[in-house]
Design an enzyme around this catalytic site. Structure first.
Site, PDB file in Angstrom:
ATOM      1  CG  PHE A  34     -12.834   3.057   2.023  1.00 11.07           C
ATOM      2  CD1 PHE A  34     -13.261   1.518   2.573  1.00 11.07           C
ATOM      3  CD2 PHE A  34     -12.028   3.587   1.772  1.00 11.07           C
ATOM      4  CE1 PHE A  34     -11.375   1.559   3.334  1.00 11.07           C
ATOM      5  CE2 PHE A  34     -10.958   3.473   2.271  1.00 11.07           C
ATOM      6  CZ  PHE A  34     -11.173   1.702   2.859  1.00 11.07           C
ATOM      7  N   GLY A 154     -10.368  -5.102  -3.497  1.00 11.85           N
ATOM      8  CA  GLY A 154     -11.813  -3.778  -3.229  1.00 11.85           C
ATOM      9  C   GLY A 154     -11.560  -3.192  -2.182  1.00 11.85           C
ATOM     10  CE  LYS A 155      -9.438   2.450  -0.281  1.00  6.80           C
ATOM     11  NZ  LYS A 155      -8.159   2.120   0.225  1.00  6.80           N
ATOM     12  CB  ILE A 156     -14.160  -4.937   1.242  1.00  6.90           C
ATOM     13  CG1 ILE A 156     -14.218  -5.757  -0.174  1.00  6.90           C
ATOM     14  CG2 ILE A 156     -15.026  -5.297   2.201  1.00  6.90           C
ATOM     15  CD1 ILE A 156     -14.360  -6.539  -0.755  1.00  6.90           C
TER      16      ILE A 156
END
Ligand code: PMP
Length: 306
Positions: A34, A154-156
């Site tokens: 996101f 990353g905004k995993i």
């Protein structure tokens, strides 16, 4: 005035009409990434300023690569879609956009390949995330995930279980936020914020190799410190006890903006009040994020609500 709005399955619609199936793969396995983009309402100029939107999308597209998600959009397309979603939402106040790229197949099975990918973005409202006063923190007993587990770059979505464990423990123990250490015991970041400290007059922040998200607010603050105050930020590993003896400390993040940390593990930071450099950077950041500084016009996308 205004209504939460979404771009979902290729169409614009009120958020309440956007629904996914309960077998969606990302919901079960955390296989999504996101973003979070703030739109700051300038009441005088009657427009919203979407701040560093393309940088947010560049970072999200990198996370898509890591997750083997391919989208039919580049950062320019994603920016256009977001502007249209924001316009249709009609909000005349501070907003927050939440894009999500995800494994959309309705299928059981843990994997990244051979699945459909999809993307949506929501425009809604969001107040100050950690409040506006000083933040009281504890060091979490949960360690921040490292790149050998899930990439912290990353905004995993799956990673945020790690953040949520830390945040809930902190809140239940009476603190506002958790500070997470990495596997080596160095300070990494908050559950959803990067961290800075002022130590012996130097502005320091954990380096990219300390399992941090490369925050866009972090980068903004580093650029403002350099360009506006002539202060270089030192990126290096920070020990937990260095925070205890710091003159100042603060968090940065899109939801949080710049928030002063006033205590860590019950030790007051500096005087226990927001420090002078923190306050200067907070003020500089607010002005820039509102779209008021022409020097940083590359960071701004102005939107007039419909
Ligand atoms: N770290 C984590 C874990 C986050 O979730 C966030 C919020 N996106 C940040 C740092 C700050 O990043 P940014 O300034 O890009 O919002």
């Amino acid at each position: 005035m205004g209504e939460p709005y979404a771009f979902f399955k290729g169409q614009y619609m009120p958020l309440k009409d956007a629904k996914i199936g309960i077998l969606t793969q990302a919901l079960h396995y955390g296989t999504a990434c996101f973003g979070g983009i703030r739109g700051n309402w300038d009441a005088e100029r009657q427009h919203l300023c979407l701040f560093r939107m393309k940088d947010h999308y560049r970072r999200q597209l990198d996370a898509c690569k890591i997750l083997n998600i391919s989208l039919p959009y580049d950062e320019n397309d994603l920016a256009e879609i977001t502007v249209e979603t924001v316009k249709r939402s009609g909000f005349k106040e501070n907003i927050y956009c939440r894009p999500l790229a995800y494994k959309a197949s309705e299928a059981i099975g843990v994997k990244l390949h051979g699945l459909e990918d999809d993307f949506f973005v929501i425009a809604t409202t969001l107040g100050p995330y950690l409040g506006t006063g000083g933040i009281k923190c504890c060091t979490s007993s949960w360690r921040r995930v490292s790149d050998s587990q899930i990439s912290p770059r990353g905004k995993i979505t799956g990673i945020y279980v790690n953040s949520a464990l830390a945040k809930t423990d902190a809140n239940r123990a009476g603190f506002d936020e958790a500070i997470m250490l990495n596997e080596n015991g160095h300070v990494s970041e908050g559950s959803g914020e990067n961290i800075f400290a002022v130590l012996k007059g130097q502005l320091i922040t954990p380096a990219p190799y300390d399992s941090i998200l490369l925050g866009i607010t972090r980068d903004t603050v580093m650029q403002l410190a350099k360009n506006e105050l002539g202060i270089d930020t030192i990126e290096r590993s920070i020990d937990r006890s260095e925070l205890y003896v710091a003159e100042e400390a603060f968090f940065t993040g899109t939801a949080t903006n710049v928030a002063s940390i006033i205590s860590v593990d019950h030790r007051p930071i500096g005087t226990g009040q927001p420090g002078p450099l923190t306050t200067k950077l907070q003020n500089l950041f607010s002005e820039v994020a509102l779209g008021r500084n022409p020097k940083y016009s590359d960071w701004y996308t102005f939107v007039k609500p419909a």
